[in-house]
Structures are given as C-alpha cells and as structure tokens.
Design a protein around this motif. Structure first.
Motif, mmCIF file in Angstrom:
data_model
loop_
_atom_site.group_PDB
_atom_site.id
_atom_site.type_symbol
_atom_site.label_atom_id
_atom_site.label_comp_id
_atom_site.label_asym_id
_atom_site.label_seq_id
_atom_site.Cartn_x
_atom_site.Cartn_y
_atom_site.Cartn_z
ATOM 1 N N ASP A 266 0.836 -1.209 0.000
ATOM 2 C CA ASP A 266 0.000 0.000 0.000
ATOM 3 C C ASP A 266 0.867 1.253 0.000
ATOM 4 N N LYS A 267 0.454 2.222 -0.815
ATOM 5 C CA LYS A 267 1.165 3.501 -0.860
ATOM 6 C C LYS A 267 0.190 4.648 -0.634
ATOM 7 N N ASP A 268 0.683 5.715 -0.004
ATOM 8 C CA ASP A 268 -0.155 6.898 0.191
ATOM 9 C C ASP A 268 -0.102 7.773 -1.060
ATOM 10 N N ASP A 269 -0.746 8.927 -1.004
ATOM 11 C CA ASP A 269 -0.822 9.792 -2.185
ATOM 12 C C ASP A 269 0.535 10.309 -2.632
ATOM 13 N N SER A 270 1.502 10.271 -1.719
ATOM 14 C CA SER A 270 2.852 10.735 -2.078
ATOM 15 C C SER A 270 3.731 9.600 -2.595
ATOM 16 N N GLY A 271 3.182 8.385 -2.648
ATOM 17 C CA GLY A 271 3.938 7.249 -3.147
ATOM 18 C C GLY A 271 4.753 6.539 -2.094
ATOM 19 N N ASN A 272 4.555 6.868 -0.816
ATOM 20 C CA ASN A 272 5.309 6.235 0.265
ATOM 21 C C ASN A 272 4.565 5.007 0.784
ATOM 22 N N LYS A 273 5.330 3.984 1.179
ATOM 23 C CA LYS A 273 4.729 2.793 1.747
ATOM 24 C C LYS A 273 3.996 3.150 3.049
ATOM 25 N N VAL A 274 2.765 2.656 3.170
ATOM 26 C CA VAL A 274 1.931 3.014 4.313
ATOM 27 C C VAL A 274 2.376 2.304 5.583
#
Length: 850
Positions: A533-541
């Motif tokens: 899963d990634k957030d809107d910034s592309g970082n792993k949640v």
C-alpha cells in the motif's frame, strides 16, 4: 547379493508440514566389528578409468582396517589404513600410498581418480598425483564389495564412477556437495550411498543396483563437518507465477527445499493479512450434497426458498498480487427442478452494488443479469430441461450499456451481447469488482448446480466450451498458463465432507504445490508477507503504522491463522534505512512478537537488503535465518565484489554467519528496467555461462550468469555461512536447460530434497533417473509455418498449448489421436514453448521461430 528394489513411502500431501527444512545428513558409524556388504559388483571388473569418493573420519587408528575391500590376493581391490596417517590403495598385486596425513577425529573428503598411468588423490580438494606406469586396473572378482571392515569411525557420501574425473573438471568432482541427476556424468555414477535413508534397514544405493546389508553399523546425524554440509535453499514464487510459468516444474521444486509464496498481502493501514486467492469457503443453507444426478457426479441440490451457498465478500476482489482486473465471468452447470422467478444462480448484491444472474420470465425462458441498476434480459436463454451450462461474461465496463454483458449457453438460442435492457440506472456506475457485498450461489434456487467458476477476465466462446467440458488448461494449477491466473474461485462440489470447498483458494493451491513433492521429504512451503500500500505521495503506508501496537497485534493474530496451513512465515517489508527510529519502535518489536507466535517447528525468516539491514542487535537471533536480497534494480548489486562486501557488512553488524542467507537473482536489470533472466536467454541464443551482461531490445541488461552464480555459491562454502536464497522461480529458464541458474547453484549447494525409502524390496526411484522419457516429439516445419506434435508411445494427445518464453499463453488447441498440427503464423522471431498434454502426462518443448 541379489538385486533389490525400493519401496517409496509417500508423504502426506495435505496441509501438514514436512518433517525438516532439509534432509538430515547422516553418516555410518563403525565400531571395529561391523561392515556393509554391498554384494558382488561385477561392473567393477577390469575397470581402468574410474573414480571413487567418500568422506571419512576415523575415531581411532586401526592398522589394516579397511575403508573398502573386495577380494584378496591378486583379486584384491581395497583401501586400508597403514601406519598412522597412511592410506594404502591396492589393485591386485600393486599398492600405492594414497596419503600419509589422514587425521583422526576429523572429516576428510578423499577422491581417487584412476588413469592409464597413475591416480589422482584429492584430499579436501587438494590434488596429489601418484604416477604408476601400469595404471590402477581393478581385478575381476566374485567376492562382495565391503565397506568398513575392522574400521572405527564414520564414513559418509560414498560414490563410485565408471569414468575418470580429470583435474580440469573440478566442478564435476563435487567434493563439498551431493550429486543430482543434472551432474554432467550422472550416467557414469555406478554406485551411490548417501546413508541418509534412516527409515530403511538396508543401505540404499541411489542408482538402484547394489544396496548394502549393514552388520553392527549405525547411522548418526553429522553435525561436525563444516566442509560438507546440507543447507537451506530458498526460492521465492507466487501463486500467479506458479500459474503461468510452465518452467516451474517438479524438477525445479526438487532443487528448492524452501519455497516462499509472496502471497500474504499485509494492509499498511491495519496490519490485516489478505491472501492473493482468498478462501471463499461455501456454507450451505437449505441445500445438500448429492453424489450424482442425471449423469453428473458431485453436485449440490438447492431446495428453493431460503436456499443458498454463502461464499463471503472476497469473491471477485481485485486483490494485490493479481494483475489488474477489469472484467469478469461467472460459469455454472444448472439443472432447474422448479422455475422460480428472481431465484439467483449467483448474487453479490447490497444497497450500493449489485451483480446477479437470475431466472426471469418462465414463459420466455428468460435469464436476467443485473449490474448496478442495469437489468439485461436474455430471452430463450434456457431450456429448463436437464443439465445446461451458462456463462455470463462482462466484456466491458465502459461504452454502450447494451455491449457490456454477453451470455454463452449450450442450450436455447445462441446469445451474443444483450440487446434488451429493461432497466437502466441513471448513474453510469458499472462497478462489480471488490465490492463489499456477500456472494451467494443458488439463492432461492430449486434444482441442482455444479462446477461454479468465477473468473477475473472475460471468457470467449471457445474458452467457455472448454471450461464446460473440464478440458481447459486454465483450470490447471500449477502450470495452467496465463489464463489460469484469472480463475479466482472454483466450487466443484466433489467433496462429500466439504461440498462448499473453494478449490481455487490459497489453502488448496498450497495443497497442490505439496503434490509436486509427493514421495519426497526435506522441504518447506511457506508464506511470504509483503505490504505494498502507498499513500498519495507514493510512500509505503506500513512505515507509518508499524510502531503502533494494534497494527502489530493484528499482524500477529493473522499470522497465527495462516500457520496451520504452511511451514512458516517470511517477512518481506521494503524498506527501513539506516538511522530510522522505527527499527527500534516498530520493526524490532514486530520481529519479537512474531517469534513468540511462531512455534519452533515452523520457520521464521526475515528478508533484508544491503541498504536496509539495521535490525537492532537484540532482535537479530530471533528469526531462524535471513534472506538478504543482494541484487537490483541497481546494477551495482549484481556484482560479485559487492556481494562479498555486503556479507562483510552483515557480519560487522552482528548477524551470525549461520543465519545469513546469501542470494542470487534470476532477474536482469538495466538500472531502471527489470526483466527475467529467461528473457535474456531467449533473446541471446549464443549466451555463454561466463556472461553477466547482454543486450535485449536495444538495451544492456546486467544479470548473474551461470559461472557467477557458482562463484557466489562457492563463497558461501568458503565462509561456511548459512543458507541460499534466489529470487525467483518464475524468471529462470527450465532447470533442464544447462543455462539454468537454479540448476547451477545446486551443482555447488544442493537442496537435497530426498525420496523417503522404507524398504529395498518393492519398487524403484523414478525421479533419480536422468530424465523421464517423453511421450511425444515436436517438429517445427519452417516452410509450412507450423509445429507438428506426434505421439511416440501409446499416449494419446489431449491438448497443445503455445507459450512465449515469459510464460504468456499464445495458443491453446484441443488435440486427439497420435498427431496434431498447430499453425505458427504471426509469431515473431524468437524462442517459444510448447506444452503437450497426453493421456500419460505432459511434455514441454522449446523451439525457435526464425
């Protein structure tokens, strides 16, 4: 001694784990009054070019004790202990001092290779030449070949080859490894005693010709031989790769004793684990299993009002780990006992979304398909008289509403796209995937239903016909091809004890993988946990939640639910870097909690990287071992020197060497684009074993070639470090190909997945032969642009499927009789794979289109 044969004890293939992570290395213990009688081995008579190998560890020096002996006087062929440290090699009347430095209480690997003018004597890989003008011809004798007469100590890994082993073929000598059928001189291996068959009273010859009878000899586990050790060989895969990569066959499994399926999808938000292919177990209400009805076996009878099989909300979910799903198909065999308008063959509906296949107006023999307010009317679709097969395919989620759904039946009028829509929702919402509604099969239906399939793609008429017949290769797992990926749920109703079993669930798929090891022991099948899963910034949640106790508790609770069905867990969360406080607040505590939850008979490993290995030292000893990902995309990590420096960094950080799993990739990288090594081989027909770069599609790719992989495996031996890991099974070529990297690794460090033998009285070891004979042959006719497959045995052809080297199915045709032709028009130049299914099994061929 008469020739004996072998009885195989087939291990259970249900969800119980195998006994150990790899076969235990056993040696024979001799106490001076025992021996092994191997019977008369006439194949030794008058041999002049040969090699004999063994591991020996005297516990006490007994002069004139024999490592082995046959005959006496001029017939004698033996190796005996002379004065302290001295081994005397005797062939007939001549004697050669093989060594004068054999130690007591230590393991030594000895190899004696005979030539026309002397012998090579290898001691732990160091060669000494013993010249002898007349060679070392073995005299003929009727006497038995005996191991260990008067000897005190242990002997292990005893081999006899009927060919010489020259020093310029060092890797053939296998000083530090066992031998498998891919050894270049396997056919010359005359006798092979591994001594590992602890459930058989006799000493098993793995070449099935000369089993030994022990007297006053015991077996014991070897724990003190760092020179010769069995190791874990881990290989990553996934259910998707096992579906469409035809090269992942039984032999590849036998070269991998720890298979890790990266199919545990961990929510970065909650820690909850969802498997790629959920277990959509059916629960029957007002319905019952019937063993047969009107020609079909294993069916469910639904009794009308209140009837149904509830299969949960995960049906038709676009899970992580699967390709993007845009379409769907529902198939079933139905037999209507009593028409009831609005009864559903399949229904997954709630207030927000609807997907249903229902009976409509009986007078019109109407079938209704409902999707989010759209109702598609198919008139004269059913005959309502006996068994009939239906398939509803959603072929588009955009465009004209009447072109979205297609019906296929084997009764009534032939149906195309629906041209009748009785209701149309004001909002153009055609969502049918990943909805939260529970699914029900046979809701309020009165009659019989069989063979219900849910697909994540749109099946065409030919595929539907094959599905109805049960002949589609897409129904096969493992190895069904690209189409097999999209079979998301499959209720066969064949299990009287559990009629609602979803045979396409992860639990059943693991069971099918265990069948690849049927009759073998010394392997593990585990589940790898990943979080993408990634957030809107592309970082792993997961990075934002791993330090939360509730997140970790959910993860641990779900791991406990997985453990009864697998042999352990691997954590593959990417990545935490140096200096990140979450190593201490989240990652380390997660490792500790998982270790507490995972019992000692299950394997717990953690996958790290040369740039992300900073687990606090107080947690390091908790996992059983680590699988370090020493490869790209960055090309620098493919290099041998960086492999060595990574190992040194792991040691410096505090990882015990026995827990370090060094790796090699079966991928290739430009630095930004990653592809499979199998594609490199296909694009470079002249690829050599020493190459680590090659061109494909105009770009230069870096990879590890055969020689580099062997160098990396030898580094593990030199360091006496822990395990081996590769990524992944689906990107190597077939292990029958000499360019296979998995095969290359096993020639240095074997997986040692071993047949379990309990007696030498009944049958043989089928998998220890060179290759099982093929039932068919394939000829590519370049002028006619076709392949011709013909049976060369009594086998009858069933299907011929054509794949690209990446595993994508290109063509699939039903076959019959003894010969079948398949057109190759339109195929680009390159390597292709043909899979031929017959009544006797499956053959796989590679051929080139110019």
């Amino acid at each position: 001694m008469k020739t004996k044969f072998l009885l195989l004890f087939f291990l259970g293939i249900l969800y119980a784990g195998s006994a150990v992570s790899q076969t235990t290395n056993l040696a024979l213990r001799f106490n001076g009054d025992g021996q092994v009688d191997c019977g008369t081995i006439q194949d030794l008579d008058n041999l002049d070019l040969y090699a004999i190998q063994f591991l020996v560890n005297p516990s006490e020096w007994v002069e004139n004790a024999y490592v082995f002996k046959r005959g006496s006087g001029d017939e004698e062929f033996s190796l005996r202990l002379g004065s302290t440290g001295e081994l005397i090699y005797k062939t007939g009347a001549q004697e050669i001092t093989a060594t004068t430095e054999l130690p007591v209480g230590e393991w030594t690997q000895l190899t004696i290779s005979a030539f026309a003018n002397g012998i090579d004597v290898w001691t732990n890989g160091v060669k000494a030449w013993k010249a002898n003008a007349s060679g070392a011809v073995i005299p003929a004798s009727e006497s038995p070949f005996v191991i260990g007469e008067r000897f005190k100590g242990r002997i292990d890994e005893f081999r006899f080859w009927n060919t010489e082993m020259p020093g310029d073929e060092p890797e053939n000598l296998m000083f530090r490894n066992t031998v498998n059928k891919f050894h270049p001189k396997y056919d010359n291996l005359l006798v092979y005693y591994k001594f590992d068959q602890d459930q058989c009273d006799d000493i098993v010859d793995y070449k099935l010709a000369h089993h030994g009878t022990p007297v006053n000899v015991t077996r014991e586990a070897v724990t003190d031989n760092d020179y010769f050790k069995y190791r874990v060989v881990s290989g990553y895969s996934s259910f998707v790769r096992h579906s469409d990569r035809v090269q992942i066959d039984r032999d590849m499994h036998l070269l991998t004793n720890d298979v890790i399926f990266l199919d545990g999808q961990v929510s970065g938000y909650t820690g909850e684990i969802t498997m790629t292919y959920p277990d959509n177990q059916g629960t029957l209400e007002n319905a019952s299993y019937e063993s047969s009805y009107e020609g079909r076996n294993g069916v469910v009878r639904f009794n009308g009002e209140g009837a149904g099989m509830h299969v949960g909300d995960k049906v038709l979910n676009a899970n992580l780990g699967l390709p993007t799903l845009n379409y769907g198909t529902i198939e079933a065999w139905i037999n209507i006992e009593e028409w009831s308008a609005d009864a559903a063959i399949f229904n997954k509906s709630d207030d927000n979304h609807q997907l249903a296949i229902k009976l409509g107006d009986e007078s019109k023999k109407e079938l209704l398909v409902v999707v989010n307010g759209y109702t598609y009317n198919f008139e004269n679709a059913l005959k309502a008289d006996g068994w009939e097969h239906i398939a509803v395919a959603i072929v588009s989620s955009t465009g004209r509403a009447q072109a979205r759904v297609r019906l296929y039946t084997n009764s009534g009028a032939t149906q195309a796209y629906s041209t009748r829509i009785s209701t149309t929702d004001a909002d153009d919402d055609f969502t049918f995937l990943s909805t939260t509604a529970d699914a029900v099969v046979g809701e309020n239906f009165k009659g019989y239903i069989d063979e219900v399939m849910v697909w994540g793609n749109s099946r065409d008429a030919n595929k539907v016909a094959q599905d109805a017949e049960g002949t589609s290769v897409d129904l096969t797992f493992p190895g069904g091809g690209d189409g097999a990926i999209y079979l998301l749920s499959y209720w066969k109703f064949d299990d009287a004890e559990n009629p609602g079993k979803d045979t396409r669930s992860w639990k059943e798929m693991l069971g099918e993988i265990r069948k690849m090891y049927e009759g073998y022991r010394g392997y593990k099948i585990r589940i790898g946990l990943i979080s993408s899963d990634k957030d809107d910034s592309g970082n792993k949640v997961w990075l934002s939640h791993i330090s939360e106790a509730a997140w970790r508790e959910q993860l641990v609770a779900d791991v406990k639910e997985l453990l009864p069905y697998c042999d352990g867990i691997d954590i593959d969360f990417e990545w935490l870097y140096s200096g990140d406080s979450r190593w201490n607040t989240g990652y380390g505590p997660m490792v500790e909690q998982l270790r507490e939850a995972i019992p000692s008979d299950k394997v717990f490993s953690v996958s790290l990287h040369p740039v992300a290995y900073y687990l606090p030292t107080k947690y390091i000893k908790m996992p059983d071992y680590y699988t370090f990902q020493i490869y790209g995309p960055a090309v620098t990590w493919f290099a041998y020197d960086n492999y060595v420096s990574a190992y040194n960094n792991f040691i410096s950080w505090g990882f015990p060497k026995e827990k370090i799993g060094m790796s090699f990739p079966t991928t290739a990288s430009t630095g930004s684009t990653v592809s499979g090594y199998k594609n490199i081989v296909a694009a470079n027909p002249d690829l050599t074993t020493d190459q680590n770069t090659a061109t494909m599609s105009g770009s230069t790719f870096t990879f590890n070639g055969v020689d580099c992989v062997k160098d990396k495996m030898n580094f593990i031996l030199e360091q006496n470090s822990g395990t081996v890991m590769y990524f992944d099974m689906g990107n190597d070529v077939s292990v029958s190909d000499p360019l296979s990297l998995i095969r290359a690794a096993n020639l240095v460090i074997s997986a040692n997945v071993d047949t379990l033998i309990t007696s030498t009285e009944v049958s043989a070891l089928p998998e220890l032969t060179r290759e099982n004979p093929q039932q068919t042959k394939l000829v590519y006719d370049e002028q006619a642009r076709q392949i011709v497959v013909a049976s060369v045995s009594d086998a009858e052809l069933l299907r011929v499927a054509l794949y690209s080297v990446s595993g994508m199915m290109l063509r699939d045709e039903k076959a019959s009789g003894s010969q079948h032709s398949m057109r190759t028009d339109g195929l680009l130049s390159g390597i292709y794979i043909a899979q031929v299914r017959t009544t006797e099994g499956t053959d796989v061929f590679k051929f080139r289109v110019k």
